[in-house]
Scaffold this motif. Sequence first.
Motif, PDB file in Angstrom:
ATOM      1  N   LEU A   7     -11.391  -2.411  -1.522  1.00  0.00           N
ATOM      2  CA  LEU A   7     -11.729  -2.785  -2.816  1.00  0.00           C
ATOM      3  C   LEU A   7     -13.563  -3.404  -2.419  1.00  0.00           C
ATOM      4  O   LEU A   7     -14.081  -3.639  -3.576  1.00  0.00           O
ATOM      5  CB  LEU A   7     -10.816  -4.527  -3.468  1.00  0.00           C
ATOM      6  N   HIS A  44      -6.855  -1.195   2.910  1.00  0.00           N
ATOM      7  CA  HIS A  44      -6.836  -1.279   1.740  1.00  0.00           C
ATOM      8  C   HIS A  44      -7.491  -2.189   0.750  1.00  0.00           C
ATOM      9  O   HIS A  44      -8.546  -2.447  -0.382  1.00  0.00           O
ATOM     10  CB  HIS A  44      -5.099  -1.577   0.580  1.00  0.00           C
ATOM     11  N   GLN A  45      -7.598  -4.025   1.514  1.00  0.00           N
ATOM     12  CA  GLN A  45      -8.204  -4.816   0.830  1.00  0.00           C
ATOM     13  C   GLN A  45      -9.717  -4.371   1.149  1.00  0.00           C
ATOM     14  O   GLN A  45     -10.082  -5.298   0.427  1.00  0.00           O
ATOM     15  CB  GLN A  45      -8.059  -6.191   1.423  1.00  0.00           C
ATOM     16  N   LEU A  89       1.863   3.031  -3.420  1.00  0.00           N
ATOM     17  CA  LEU A  89       0.486   3.284  -3.856  1.00  0.00           C
ATOM     18  C   LEU A  89       0.381   4.731  -4.762  1.00  0.00           C
ATOM     19  O   LEU A  89       0.010   5.067  -6.064  1.00  0.00           O
ATOM     20  CB  LEU A  89      -0.958   3.115  -3.867  1.00  0.00           C
ATOM     21  N   GLY A 134       1.302  -2.294   9.511  1.00  0.00           N
ATOM     22  CA  GLY A 134       1.124  -3.101   7.752  1.00  0.00           C
ATOM     23  C   GLY A 134       0.555  -3.739   7.698  1.00  0.00           C
ATOM     24  O   GLY A 134      -0.458  -3.796   6.467  1.00  0.00           O
ATOM     25  N   PHE A 179      -3.390  -5.785  -1.872  1.00  0.00           N
ATOM     26  CA  PHE A 179      -2.087  -4.925  -1.443  1.00  0.00           C
ATOM     27  C   PHE A 179      -1.685  -6.222  -0.237  1.00  0.00           C
ATOM     28  O   PHE A 179      -2.118  -7.112   0.191  1.00  0.00           O
ATOM     29  CB  PHE A 179      -3.139  -3.592  -1.139  1.00  0.00           C
ATOM     30  N   GLY A 180      -0.308  -5.555   0.023  1.00  0.00           N
ATOM     31  CA  GLY A 180       0.916  -6.851   0.940  1.00  0.00           C
ATOM     32  C   GLY A 180       1.433  -7.953   0.126  1.00  0.00           C
ATOM     33  O   GLY A 180       1.161  -6.985  -1.106  1.00  0.00           O
ATOM     34  N   LEU A 218      -2.928  -1.789   7.687  1.00  0.00           N
ATOM     35  CA  LEU A 218      -2.555  -0.838   6.770  1.00  0.00           C
ATOM     36  C   LEU A 218      -2.775  -1.954   5.408  1.00  0.00           C
ATOM     37  O   LEU A 218      -3.761  -1.265   4.349  1.00  0.00           O
ATOM     38  CB  LEU A 218      -1.623  -0.317   5.928  1.00  0.00           C
ATOM     39  N   ASP A 219      -2.809  -2.996   5.369  1.00  0.00           N
ATOM     40  CA  ASP A 219      -2.891  -3.327   4.058  1.00  0.00           C
ATOM     41  C   ASP A 219      -4.205  -4.031   4.063  1.00  0.00           C
ATOM     42  O   ASP A 219      -5.157  -4.216   3.018  1.00  0.00           O
ATOM     43  CB  ASP A 219      -2.365  -5.211   4.048  1.00  0.00           C
ATOM     44  N   PRO A 263       1.235  -0.749  -0.186  1.00  0.00           N
ATOM     45  CA  PRO A 263      -0.142   0.245   0.482  1.00  0.00           C
ATOM     46  C   PRO A 263       0.828   1.354   0.193  1.00  0.00           C
ATOM     47  O   PRO A 263       0.427   2.423  -0.698  1.00  0.00           O
ATOM     48  CB  PRO A 263      -0.829   0.003   1.438  1.00  0.00           C
ATOM     49  N   SER A 264       2.422   0.987   0.660  1.00  0.00           N
ATOM     50  CA  SER A 264       2.739   2.637   0.626  1.00  0.00           C
ATOM     51  C   SER A 264       3.660   2.684  -0.731  1.00  0.00           C
ATOM     52  O   SER A 264       4.174   3.764  -0.551  1.00  0.00           O
ATOM     53  CB  SER A 264       3.732   1.661   1.292  1.00  0.00           C
TER      54      SER A 264
END
Lengths: 351, 371
Positions: free
Chosen positions: B141, B137-138, A218, B130, A234-235, B133-134, A215-216
């Motif tokens: 979606l 974003h996921q 993007l 981390g 993501f990831g 954050l993933d 994500p960082s």
Amino acid sequence: MLAPIHHILGLTSIVRERVLPISGNVTVRLQQKVSANDIVAETKWAREHVLLDIARLLNVSPHVAERLVTCKVNDQLQADAEIAKGKGLFAKSIKTPRAGHVVAVGGGQVLMAVGETKIELRAGIPGTIIQILPSKGVVIQTSGGLIQGVWGNGRIASGSLVNLADTPDAVLTPTRLDVSLRGSIILAGMIKDIETLEAATELSVRGLIVSSIYPSLLSKAREMNYPILVTDGFGSLPMNSAAYKLLSTNAKRDVTINAEVYDRYTGAKPEVIIPLPTSTDPLTPNETEEFMIGSQIRMRRPPFMGMIGSITTIKHGLTTLPSGLQAQSAEVKLENGETVIAPLVNLEVVG
Amino acid sequence: MHFSPNIRPSLETEDTDPAERELARMIINIRKRQIKGVDLLDLWSGGHMLPTAYATGRMVRFLSKIYGSQKGILSVDVGASATTIAAAFRNKSTLKVLPQFGLGENLVGLLNYTTLENILKWCSLDITSGVLLDYLHQKSLYPSSIAATKEDLAISQAIARQTLSLAMQSASKDFPRNIATIKPNLTPLFDPILASGSTLSSASKPGLSLLLLLDGLQPVGITTVILDQNNLLPLLGVAASQNNLLPVQVLESGAFLSVGSVVAPVVSAKYGTSILKAKLNYENGAEANVDLKFGTIEVLPLANGESGRLTIQVPRGVDVGFGVGRGGSIPVSGGALGVVFDGRGRPLDLPTDPVRRRELIKKWTWTLGGA
């Protein structure tokens, strides 16, 4: 229950409607062949509006101000053009602050649209124009392989596909990129560092198809001048087996990436198109499906995120999940042979 | 161009209703262009289709007139596209739609208003920034997807708490002056609080939803918390214009889930100090007592449909809505949990030590039956 669909198809008819956000001019003709980057329609759009309160500026009533306004709706005006003038020996003159066109006049006020920019609508896919939507856009048709992604950086390009992902969980690093890849579209695995994106820019690659991206990265990915399409998320996620198999078996073919941003209202998703010659038009993919026994699905959330499987049973009523939540669920047989239970809202049909 | 009557016809008068109606109609017209089928639905409904938030606001105003209480009425909807906060204080009402605090497609934008650390402070499990954050974003979606694992649920609940807290801070700026409060910088006095939204309504146990609301909204004094699990409130807001008896009948039908009465004293004290003593007299003559310590949550059972009388005594410096250091006696109605005493103080101050904090969150969750 209606299921969301994610298209990963070896051969299908792809029909895409490309429409301007506002009225404009269509620049192509019926049955014309277009490439993904061709402009099919264009228009002008003002992002800003300026309201000029003539009555207040001239210190008169709105009724009087209306008689003093000299412009009318749809007038195209330059900056500093006079649009109203007061009365008297030293009459005050009201001028336009910026160039633009008049949208509305009334009540002693003038509304102007300023800062016009040109919008160019690109074809997005290579194909044939099968319908013209007057003043709006076109419908394009092509045949070939279709792989939809989940994220795109908004760019479009075509080129020869090169496979750098030896496995679905490969990681693309700058050391894998060399001059032989210049002008290619690269099938990669995960991207974990900014150096890889920059190395691809220096190399002038035509595009990247990746399974996942941190994500960082993007915001940097959005700045790249080549399309980047993410297939899974993501990831650190490996590429789903259906997309990997189809893409890796089509290496060295010309492909098009339309990495458009997902639009929930139109349903437009970023996609890779592999144009293939056909004697007859193949069937168009279904736009609606229901969850059924035997449906090929992809898991959209943990656990088993990104894995492909098939539904073996749709459970009656609500099932309690490990999280404690209750939801309508299905038994899914994954590709590795394991059978798991997943809520239907976390699944999408692949087909 | 759309025109509506002047929202300030005189210096003393503000009337935004006609402009709001016009805006509501414009939103429907925009949605008709964006989403196939909306025009048909609007036709079927005889042109009475309204935006959810607008209809909720209308219903909250209606309830405020029915209840006629000194306290306000609050409705919170933590949805995928936006968090909506509607509040009504007798004749005045506010409606705030906050798409930046939606838990769906816009979820990543939440980081423009808060940090990963501030979200993780609400998390009962040890999750790294981390992973969070993933997740953000996921989830953006797939807004309709749900938490299937315990880890996902803990993250989604932490995000909802922070979102609700930020939304409340933003909405409270528009609350009118001279409304009932215990302290100016705290949440005003509300009764009842109506809550809806996928995160709240899909929670496996009412206790989980209640703790999320207590953390996010930090209500003060004595209030009733009601869950609108089926998102009926906006539907009733639309129906009210056609049949003003229908909302009343549905409200009294038990279609909403009363979680219970909440007592949240305003106090700052040392952990473990006694801050409130209460006695609950049941209708059958039985009684139950509680000695609330600072930093803890206590529950006295009172089933749905039952009522009782609650007598409260507080020491000096504690305010539960009767005035500082003053107790009182009030009728209370039951709910899924009964009468809940939140002794964690206002504003809620979580321990800085992450291990201790996570232990406390687990303990509070367990107390409310959400474990």
